[in-house]
Design a protein around this motif. Structure first.
Motif, mmCIF file in Angstrom:
data_model
loop_
_atom_site.group_PDB
_atom_site.id
_atom_site.type_symbol
_atom_site.label_atom_id
_atom_site.label_comp_id
_atom_site.label_asym_id
_atom_site.label_seq_id
_atom_site.Cartn_x
_atom_site.Cartn_y
_atom_site.Cartn_z
ATOM 1 N N HIS A 171 0.819 -1.217 0.000
ATOM 2 C CA HIS A 171 0.000 0.000 0.000
ATOM 3 C C HIS A 171 0.851 1.265 0.000
ATOM 4 O O HIS A 171 0.409 2.319 0.415
ATOM 5 N N MET A 172 2.111 1.105 -0.391
ATOM 6 C CA MET A 172 2.959 2.271 -0.604
ATOM 7 C C MET A 172 3.484 2.076 -2.012
ATOM 8 O O MET A 172 4.332 1.223 -2.252
ATOM 9 N N GLU A 173 2.948 2.866 -2.931
ATOM 10 C CA GLU A 173 3.269 2.656 -4.336
ATOM 11 C C GLU A 173 4.767 2.802 -4.584
ATOM 12 O O GLU A 173 5.359 2.064 -5.361
ATOM 13 N N GLU A 174 5.368 3.750 -3.884
ATOM 14 C CA GLU A 174 6.791 4.006 -4.081
ATOM 15 C C GLU A 174 7.626 2.791 -3.692
ATOM 16 O O GLU A 174 8.579 2.440 -4.363
ATOM 17 N N LEU A 175 7.263 2.159 -2.602
ATOM 18 C CA LEU A 175 7.995 0.976 -2.150
ATOM 19 C C LEU A 175 7.709 -0.216 -3.054
ATOM 20 O O LEU A 175 8.626 -0.946 -3.436
ATOM 21 N N ASP A 176 6.454 -0.393 -3.418
ATOM 22 C CA ASP A 176 6.087 -1.498 -4.302
ATOM 23 C C ASP A 176 6.886 -1.458 -5.594
ATOM 24 O O ASP A 176 7.354 -2.475 -6.073
ATOM 25 N N ARG A 177 7.030 -0.253 -6.145
ATOM 26 C CA ARG A 177 7.732 -0.144 -7.412
ATOM 27 C C ARG A 177 9.188 -0.549 -7.268
ATOM 28 O O ARG A 177 9.736 -1.250 -8.100
ATOM 29 N N VAL A 178 9.831 -0.099 -6.183
ATOM 30 C CA VAL A 178 11.241 -0.443 -5.980
ATOM 31 C C VAL A 178 11.403 -1.953 -5.775
ATOM 32 O O VAL A 178 12.371 -2.558 -6.219
ATOM 33 N N LEU A 179 10.411 -2.566 -5.126
ATOM 34 C CA LEU A 179 10.472 -4.006 -4.904
ATOM 35 C C LEU A 179 10.167 -4.789 -6.185
ATOM 36 O O LEU A 179 10.332 -6.001 -6.212
ATOM 37 N N GLY A 180 9.725 -4.114 -7.215
ATOM 38 C CA GLY A 180 9.407 -4.790 -8.465
ATOM 39 C C GLY A 180 7.950 -5.195 -8.536
ATOM 40 O O GLY A 180 7.624 -6.167 -9.216
ATOM 41 N N GLY A 181 7.089 -4.521 -7.799
ATOM 42 C CA GLY A 181 5.652 -4.807 -7.888
ATOM 43 C C GLY A 181 5.035 -5.359 -6.624
ATOM 44 O O GLY A 181 3.941 -5.884 -6.641
ATOM 45 N N GLY A 182 5.742 -5.274 -5.530
ATOM 46 C CA GLY A 182 5.195 -5.747 -4.252
ATOM 47 C C GLY A 182 6.130 -6.747 -3.598
ATOM 48 O O GLY A 182 7.165 -7.105 -4.152
ATOM 49 N N ILE A 183 5.749 -7.185 -2.417
ATOM 50 C CA ILE A 183 6.587 -8.119 -1.660
ATOM 51 C C ILE A 183 6.419 -9.526 -2.227
ATOM 52 O O ILE A 183 5.309 -9.978 -2.466
ATOM 53 N N VAL B 279 15.216 8.984 -0.396
ATOM 54 C CA VAL B 279 15.134 8.211 -1.626
ATOM 55 C C VAL B 279 15.432 6.754 -1.318
ATOM 56 O O VAL B 279 16.432 6.445 -0.674
ATOM 57 N N LEU B 280 14.562 5.872 -1.762
ATOM 58 C CA LEU B 280 14.775 4.446 -1.593
ATOM 59 C C LEU B 280 15.218 3.898 -2.944
ATOM 60 O O LEU B 280 14.529 4.064 -3.935
ATOM 61 N N ARG B 281 16.392 3.276 -2.953
ATOM 62 C CA ARG B 281 16.980 2.854 -4.220
ATOM 63 C C ARG B 281 17.216 1.350 -4.192
ATOM 64 O O ARG B 281 17.714 0.827 -3.203
ATOM 65 N N GLY B 282 16.867 0.674 -5.261
ATOM 66 C CA GLY B 282 17.146 -0.755 -5.349
ATOM 67 C C GLY B 282 18.548 -0.970 -5.881
ATOM 68 O O GLY B 282 18.906 -0.377 -6.888
ATOM 69 N N VAL B 283 19.370 -1.758 -5.189
ATOM 70 C CA VAL B 283 20.732 -2.010 -5.662
ATOM 71 C C VAL B 283 20.832 -3.417 -6.224
ATOM 72 O O VAL B 283 21.666 -3.713 -7.065
ATOM 73 N N LYS B 284 20.009 -4.297 -5.685
ATOM 74 C CA LYS B 284 19.988 -5.665 -6.183
ATOM 75 C C LYS B 284 18.561 -6.140 -6.031
ATOM 76 O O LYS B 284 17.917 -5.844 -5.028
ATOM 77 N N GLU C 88 14.839 1.416 -10.308
ATOM 78 C CA GLU C 88 13.698 2.192 -9.841
ATOM 79 C C GLU C 88 14.064 2.890 -8.522
ATOM 80 O O GLU C 88 14.830 2.368 -7.725
ATOM 81 N N ILE C 89 13.485 4.059 -8.311
ATOM 82 C CA ILE C 89 13.645 4.687 -7.003
ATOM 83 C C ILE C 89 12.272 5.038 -6.437
ATOM 84 O O ILE C 89 11.305 5.186 -7.177
ATOM 85 N N GLY C 90 12.212 5.137 -5.142
ATOM 86 C CA GLY C 90 10.986 5.582 -4.491
ATOM 87 C C GLY C 90 11.326 6.827 -3.684
ATOM 88 O O GLY C 90 12.391 6.904 -3.080
ATOM 89 N N GLY D 275 5.372 10.114 10.414
ATOM 90 C CA GLY D 275 5.909 9.023 9.608
ATOM 91 C C GLY D 275 6.264 9.458 8.203
ATOM 92 O O GLY D 275 6.320 10.642 7.905
ATOM 93 N N LEU D 276 6.510 8.471 7.361
ATOM 94 C CA LEU D 276 6.935 8.766 6.000
ATOM 95 C C LEU D 276 5.728 8.930 5.087
ATOM 96 O O LEU D 276 4.781 8.172 5.170
ATOM 97 N N LYS D 277 5.810 9.935 4.229
ATOM 98 C CA LYS D 277 4.734 10.125 3.269
ATOM 99 C C LYS D 277 5.328 9.957 1.880
ATOM 100 O O LYS D 277 6.427 10.405 1.611
ATOM 101 N N GLU D 278 4.558 9.290 1.002
ATOM 102 C CA GLU D 278 5.060 9.087 -0.349
ATOM 103 C C GLU D 278 5.048 10.393 -1.130
ATOM 104 O O GLU D 278 4.132 11.185 -0.992
ATOM 105 N N VAL D 279 6.070 10.583 -1.956
ATOM 106 C CA VAL D 279 6.083 11.739 -2.848
ATOM 107 C C VAL D 279 5.810 11.197 -4.240
ATOM 108 O O VAL D 279 6.657 10.531 -4.826
ATOM 109 N N THR D 280 4.617 11.431 -4.761
ATOM 110 C CA THR D 280 4.282 10.818 -6.042
ATOM 111 C C THR D 280 4.711 11.685 -7.218
ATOM 112 O O THR D 280 4.776 11.221 -8.341
#
Ligand code: TYD
Ligand code: MG
Length: 451
Positions: A72-84, A246-251, A259-261, A269-274
């Motif tokens: 339910h955090m689009e920014e995190l989902d994207r970095v994870l590749g579409g969710g957990i 900024v949340l960055r995927g390294v592997k 992708e970055i979030g 707490g943290l709020k998404e920046v869309t």
């Protein structure tokens, strides 16, 4: 089981193994990083015979699409590749105080509203401290259980008993297991702890999030080995003094890594920046020379950033050059191109280049922005505020094409820009698609003539 104890020296910086102590690590060249650790070597029991091992034909494997759980955090989902992904091991690294615990607690909050059981294990904070943090974020459901424990053997048993769907370990450096005699945070402890967590994740199909601290060099503290073992490595970075992160995927074994979030740290707490472009361009100076907006693709998303340059006559024989947010060598190279192709005497000038907002950008498409910002500051010409540019600059001063042109132009149009300076070679098939002025340039000479 036969046991043999062995003393090994590990480099605490990169995990290099040596049978004797050394002053300098031959692998990472750090000084004074070796520490003695005692490792138990157990003889393997019940080894498989070769006749028990079978190969499999690739074609015969039926592919099952892996299950994804949305955070339910689009920014995190994207970095994870579409969710957990169920049963994956995710490492979240970052400087102390950047918000790793906050991020993961927030993931727990979002997921605890679903039909999932969560277990948050902290080796750093007390239950009270976690409660105080959680109170800032709002209501939690009763699906989230907490545990303050650092003994991984106990933790493993608890997980096997409780069978949660998702486990958070905060942080790997505080965990220890009894079979390894060295201190928590040391290479062999961290390595052993990670392999236990890996068994939990793969064996029981539980998703495990692990927090890892980073060293001053910016890698996860101690062992590089950790990064090889886990499925996904995310870095949480940002300027401590600015509010965005900024949340960055390294592997990522289950998705792309570029992708970055973007998040903003708020009081609750943290709020998404869309819309990161808007965020990055906030507070741009009006009518100042040396400032231009460039467009960089971060994964599938275009981000507009402001590039600033300050070029001033050098007081000493050796000109000073500084770059923040971009590669220093890249800036030097582009200045040499400017000097050679446009015959401007940059050798006598100091130059400072900065990407506003404290982000780091590596894409070559911002070259044209760097060139224009430096030129604009040198000549003291103001570049129109409603202009953006992108393009890679080659050594002979040519402006080369970049990918995902349409996405970049769309982003500029969305934010109300009027003019785009882009490589002419990329202008094919663009006619009539946008109601924004497109200026194609072949080389940096053309580009500086447009401003
Ligand atoms: P934290 O998650 O504890 O960092 P880490 O686990 O990476 O060490 O975050 C700490 C910082 O975040 C702290 O300086 C306070 C700030 N913060 C907020 O601004 N708002 C909040 O709602 C929370 C929980 C923390
Ligand atoms: Mg923490």
């Amino acid at each position: 089981m036969a046991k043999t104890k062995k003393t090994i020296y590990f480099c605490q910086n990169c995990g290099f193994e040596s049978s004797k102590w050394m002053g300098q690590c031959p692998a990472c060249k750090e000084w004074n990083t070796f520490a003695e650790e005692i490792v138990d070597k157990r003889e393997l029991k019940g080894r498989k015979e070769v006749k028990d091992v079978q190969t499999t034909i690739l074609k015969d494997i039926t592919s099952s699409s892996e299950e994804r759980i949305s955070t339910h955090m689009e920014e995190l989902d994207r970095v994870l590749g579409g969710g957990i992904v169920k049963g994956s091991l995710v490492l979240v690294g970052g400087d102390p105080g950047i918000g790793k615990s906050t991020l993961l607690l927030q993931v727990c909050k979002n997921l605890s509203g679903e039909d999932l059981n969560l277990l948050y294990i902290s080796g750093e904070e007390s239950l009270q401290q976690i409660k105080i943090r959680a109170d800032r974020m709002g209501e939690f459901s009763d699906r989230l259980a907490l545990l303050c424990e650092t003994n991984l053997d106990l933790i493993k048993s608890v997980i096997e008993r409780e069978k949660p769907d998702i486990v958070v370990i905060d942080s790997i450096q505080t965990m220890f297991n009894e079979q390894v005699s060295s201190a928590p945070g040391s290479v062999s402890q961290v390595r052993e702890s990670t392999s236990i967590l890996m068994q939990i994740a793969k064996g029981l199909g539980i998703t495990v999030f692990v927090v890892g601290h980073v060293t001053k060099e910016g890698v996860v503290a101690g062992p590089r080995v950790l990064e090889h073992m886990v499925d996904t490595v995310l870095y949480f970075e940002g300027d401590r003094h600015a509010s965005y992160r900024v949340l960055r995927g390294v592997k990522n074994r289950f998705g792309s890594t570029d992708e970055i979030g973007v998040f903003e740290m708020r009081a609750n707490g943290l709020k998404e920046v869309t819309n990161p472009s808007e965020f990055m361009l906030d507070g741009r100076p009006e009518g100042a020379s040396g400032s231009v907006v460039a467009c960089s693709m971060e994964g599938t998303r275009p981000i507009l950033i402001e590039i600033q340059a300050l070029v001033s006559r050098s007081a000493f024989g050796m000109p000073r050059r500084t770059s923040v947010g971009v590669d220093y060598n890249r800036v030097n190279l582009l200045m040499a191109v400017l000097e050679k192709r446009l015959h401007i005497p940059l050798g006598d000038y100091d130059a400072y280049v900065n990407i506003a907002g404290g982000v780091r950008m590596n894409e070559p498409a911002i070259d044209l922005g760097l060139v224009l910002a430096i030129y604009s500051s040198f000549k003291d010409i103001i570049i129109e505020e409603s202009t953006i540019c992108f393009g890679e600059v080659g050594l002979s001063g040519e402006v080369r094409s970049v990918n995902m042109i349409e996405q970049r132009i769309n982003e500029a149009q969305k934010l109300g820009f009027k003019k785009v300076i882009l490589p002419r070679v990329s202008m094919k098939n663009l006619e009539g698609k946008f109601d924004i002025e497109l200026i194609g340039v072949d080389n940096i000479k053309d580009a500086v003539d447009t401003i």
